[in-house]
Scaffold this motif. Sequence first.
Motif, short mmCIF file in Angstrom:
data_model
loop_
_atom_site.label_atom_id
_atom_site.label_comp_id
_atom_site.label_asym_id
_atom_site.label_seq_id
_atom_site.Cartn_x
_atom_site.Cartn_y
_atom_site.Cartn_z
N ASP A 87 40.09 41.48 29.57
CA ASP A 87 40.72 43.00 29.87
C ASP A 87 39.93 43.40 30.92
N GLN A 88 38.70 43.36 31.04
CA GLN A 88 38.03 43.89 32.22
C GLN A 88 38.04 43.06 33.20
N ALA A 89 38.30 41.83 33.29
CA ALA A 89 38.30 41.01 34.19
C ALA A 89 39.93 41.41 35.06
N LEU A 90 40.97 41.82 34.06
CA LEU A 90 42.22 42.01 34.61
C LEU A 90 42.14 43.34 35.18
N ALA A 91 41.35 44.36 34.63
CA ALA A 91 41.05 45.50 35.26
C ALA A 91 40.55 45.48 36.50
N ALA A 92 39.56 44.59 36.60
CA ALA A 92 39.12 44.50 38.36
C ALA A 92 39.98 43.79 39.08
N ALA A 93 40.72 42.77 38.58
CA ALA A 93 42.05 42.09 39.51
C ALA A 93 42.84 43.18 39.84
#
Length: 118
Positions: A87-93
């Motif tokens: 979820d945090q990786a997607l938020a950065a992406a």
Amino acid sequence: MKYLLLIYFEEQNLAEAERQACYDESRQLAQDLAAKGQFVAASPLQPTALATSVRVRDGKLLVTDGPFAETREQLGGYYLIDVPDLDQALAAAERIPMARKGTVEVRPLIELGGLPGS
């Protein structure tokens, strides 16, 4: 967990002013991630015209000018981040400027022991 955010876009469709604005926004994202201890590395890539592909088949080296695959979108850069979950990786992406014009592929890394720095 470490994630590689691969940035794909049509490199020929980006004006120089757009490219510079993208770099500015990308630097800010890197600073924001670093402030949270999540930034590992990031960099834009030179155009695919400068790419060289290497293959070894039957013990013979094959070197080809250009990228590995001919596609509409080209790999233009990456972020390597260390975040607790997808979820945090997607938020950065989602914050990567080229996500609005191209595609950002989010891939978890396999943490392979025995490598330098691991």
